[in-house]
Design a protein around this motif. Structure first.
Motif, PDB file in Angstrom:
ATOM      1  N   THR A  84       0.862  -1.180   0.000  1.00  0.00           N
ATOM      2  CA  THR A  84       0.000   0.000   0.000  1.00  0.00           C
ATOM      3  C   THR A  84       0.895   1.226   0.000  1.00  0.00           C
ATOM      4  O   THR A  84       1.182   1.791   1.050  1.00  0.00           O
ATOM      5  N   PRO A  85       1.366   1.629  -1.171  1.00  0.00           N
ATOM      6  CA  PRO A  85       2.297   2.760  -1.240  1.00  0.00           C
ATOM      7  C   PRO A  85       1.707   4.021  -0.610  1.00  0.00           C
ATOM      8  O   PRO A  85       0.587   4.406  -0.920  1.00  0.00           O
ATOM      9  N   PRO A  86       2.464   4.630   0.306  1.00  0.00           N
ATOM     10  CA  PRO A  86       1.943   5.821   0.982  1.00  0.00           C
ATOM     11  C   PRO A  86       1.901   7.025   0.043  1.00  0.00           C
ATOM     12  O   PRO A  86       2.849   7.289  -0.680  1.00  0.00           O
ATOM     13  N   ARG A  87       0.780   7.720   0.061  1.00  0.00           N
ATOM     14  CA  ARG A  87       0.610   8.913  -0.774  1.00  0.00           C
ATOM     15  C   ARG A  87       0.510  10.175   0.082  1.00  0.00           C
ATOM     16  O   ARG A  87       0.577  11.276  -0.447  1.00  0.00           O
ATOM     17  N   THR A  88       0.326   9.999   1.402  1.00  0.00           N
ATOM     18  CA  THR A  88       0.197  11.147   2.305  1.00  0.00           C
ATOM     19  C   THR A  88       1.018  10.903   3.572  1.00  0.00           C
ATOM     20  O   THR A  88       1.407   9.761   3.863  1.00  0.00           O
ATOM     21  N   LEU A  90      -0.135  11.079   6.545  1.00  0.00           N
ATOM     22  CA  LEU A  90      -0.954  10.261   7.442  1.00  0.00           C
ATOM     23  C   LEU A  90      -0.741   8.773   7.190  1.00  0.00           C
ATOM     24  O   LEU A  90      -0.625   7.981   8.136  1.00  0.00           O
ATOM     25  N   GLU A  91      -0.657   8.386   5.930  1.00  0.00           N
ATOM     26  CA  GLU A  91      -0.436   6.967   5.613  1.00  0.00           C
ATOM     27  C   GLU A  91       0.909   6.488   6.140  1.00  0.00           C
ATOM     28  O   GLU A  91       1.025   5.360   6.608  1.00  0.00           O
ATOM     29  N   ILE A  92       1.913   7.341   6.101  1.00  0.00           N
ATOM     30  CA  ILE A  92       3.218   6.967   6.659  1.00  0.00           C
ATOM     31  C   ILE A  92       3.116   6.811   8.167  1.00  0.00           C
ATOM     32  O   ILE A  92       3.675   5.874   8.743  1.00  0.00           O
ATOM     33  N   GLN A  93       2.357   7.677   8.821  1.00  0.00           N
ATOM     34  CA  GLN A  93       2.160   7.545  10.264  1.00  0.00           C
ATOM     35  C   GLN A  93       1.471   6.230  10.613  1.00  0.00           C
ATOM     36  O   GLN A  93       1.759   5.634  11.643  1.00  0.00           O
ATOM     37  N   LEU A  94       0.574   5.777   9.757  1.00  0.00           N
ATOM     38  CA  LEU A  94      -0.122   4.511  10.007  1.00  0.00           C
ATOM     39  C   LEU A  94       0.772   3.300   9.753  1.00  0.00           C
ATOM     40  O   LEU A  94       0.592   2.255  10.373  1.00  0.00           O
ATOM     41  N   ILE A  95       1.728   3.444   8.859  1.00  0.00           N
ATOM     42  CA  ILE A  95       2.611   2.325   8.514  1.00  0.00           C
ATOM     43  C   ILE A  95       3.824   2.260   9.437  1.00  0.00           C
ATOM     44  O   ILE A  95       4.190   1.179   9.904  1.00  0.00           O
ATOM     45  N   VAL A  96       4.458   3.404   9.690  1.00  0.00           N
ATOM     46  CA  VAL A  96       5.712   3.442  10.439  1.00  0.00           C
ATOM     47  C   VAL A  96       5.419   3.708  11.913  1.00  0.00           C
ATOM     48  O   VAL A  96       4.873   4.763  12.263  1.00  0.00           O
ATOM     49  N   GLN A  97       5.804   2.757  12.729  1.00  0.00           N
ATOM     50  CA  GLN A  97       5.615   2.898  14.164  1.00  0.00           C
ATOM     51  C   GLN A  97       6.497   4.036  14.687  1.00  0.00           C
ATOM     52  O   GLN A  97       7.684   4.111  14.345  1.00  0.00           O
ATOM     53  N   GLU A  98       5.903   4.922  15.484  1.00  0.00           N
ATOM     54  CA  GLU A  98       6.606   6.081  16.041  1.00  0.00           C
ATOM     55  C   GLU A  98       7.281   6.920  14.950  1.00  0.00           C
ATOM     56  O   GLU A  98       8.443   7.321  15.060  1.00  0.00           O
ATOM     57  N   SER A  99       6.563   7.172  13.886  1.00  0.00           N
ATOM     58  CA  SER A  99       7.134   7.869  12.728  1.00  0.00           C
ATOM     59  C   SER A  99       7.608   9.280  13.059  1.00  0.00           C
ATOM     60  O   SER A  99       8.592   9.741  12.483  1.00  0.00           O
ATOM     61  N   GLU A 100       6.929   9.960  13.989  1.00  0.00           N
ATOM     62  CA  GLU A 100       7.336  11.332  14.316  1.00  0.00           C
ATOM     63  C   GLU A 100       8.735  11.364  14.913  1.00  0.00           C
ATOM     64  O   GLU A 100       9.488  12.308  14.684  1.00  0.00           O
ATOM     65  N   GLU A 101       9.098  10.334  15.683  1.00  0.00           N
ATOM     66  CA  GLU A 101      10.423  10.277  16.300  1.00  0.00           C
ATOM     67  C   GLU A 101      11.480   9.729  15.334  1.00  0.00           C
ATOM     68  O   GLU A 101      12.641  10.088  15.415  1.00  0.00           O
ATOM     69  N   LYS A 109       8.467  13.250   3.184  1.00  0.00           N
ATOM     70  CA  LYS A 109       8.192  13.731   1.823  1.00  0.00           C
ATOM     71  C   LYS A 109       8.987  12.925   0.788  1.00  0.00           C
ATOM     72  O   LYS A 109       8.475  12.606  -0.283  1.00  0.00           O
ATOM     73  N   LYS A 110      10.220  12.592   1.117  1.00  0.00           N
ATOM     74  CA  LYS A 110      11.058  11.795   0.209  1.00  0.00           C
ATOM     75  C   LYS A 110      10.460  10.404   0.003  1.00  0.00           C
ATOM     76  O   LYS A 110      10.434   9.898  -1.126  1.00  0.00           O
ATOM     77  N   ILE A 111       9.954   9.774   1.066  1.00  0.00           N
ATOM     78  CA  ILE A 111       9.331   8.456   0.951  1.00  0.00           C
ATOM     79  C   ILE A 111       8.110   8.524   0.041  1.00  0.00           C
ATOM     80  O   ILE A 111       7.914   7.664  -0.821  1.00  0.00           O
ATOM     81  N   ILE A 112       7.305   9.556   0.216  1.00  0.00           N
ATOM     82  CA  ILE A 112       6.115   9.725  -0.635  1.00  0.00           C
ATOM     83  C   ILE A 112       6.532   9.912  -2.091  1.00  0.00           C
ATOM     84  O   ILE A 112       5.943   9.309  -3.001  1.00  0.00           O
ATOM     85  N   ASP A 113       7.561  10.717  -2.329  1.00  0.00           N
ATOM     86  CA  ASP A 113       8.066  10.929  -3.695  1.00  0.00           C
ATOM     87  C   ASP A 113       8.569   9.613  -4.300  1.00  0.00           C
ATOM     88  O   ASP A 113       8.302   9.319  -5.471  1.00  0.00           O
TER      89      ASP A 113
END
Length: 125
Positions: A84-88, A90-101, A109-113
């Motif tokens: 499920t390629p992340p497009r936003t 929010l999707e990265i936050q749902l996929i990556v645990q503790e993404s903010e840290e 942004k690079k991952i989305i690109d």
């Protein structure tokens, strides 16, 4: 059918779709149909063909995974991004645990690109 090695490898949706399409083709050639297996195979292939993996290729997935090595992500997180390629953000936050840290805004942004470059969105979604 029996599982000999549980969790020996993780398969992305694209790989599952390829395996099931081959199984479906072989079953049709032999004219042998095991009712429930044929139904499950058909339904799963039909579902996967309507998902993002229909536009993916083995080469694109490999290039995406190579590009993702710069980020400290787990194998499961990368697999979820392939499926499920992340497009936003929010999707990265749902996929990556503790993404903010773990990820900066630039990395998100690079991952989305990268996802948009190597794993194009499905037309039907």
């Amino acid at each position: 059918m029996e599982t000999t090695k549980a969790n020996a490898a993780f398969l992305c949706n694209f790989e599952v779709m390829q395996i099931l399409q081959q199984l479906k083709d072989n079953t049709q050639k032999k004219h042998k149909r095991e009712g429930s297996l044929a139904t499950v195979t058909y339904e799963t292939v039909h579902f996967l063909q309507n998902s993002d993996c229909k536009n993916q290729s083995a080469q694109a997935i490999q290039k995406f995974l190579e590009a993702m090595k710069q980020f400290k992500l787990t194998k499961i997180e990368k697999l979820m991004m392939v499926n499920t390629p992340p497009r936003t953000e929010l999707e990265i936050q749902l996929i990556v645990q503790e993404s903010e840290e773990r990820l900066s805004e630039e990395e998100v942004k690079k991952i989305i690109d990268l996802a948009n470059e190597f794993l194009p969105p499905s037309d039907s979604i």
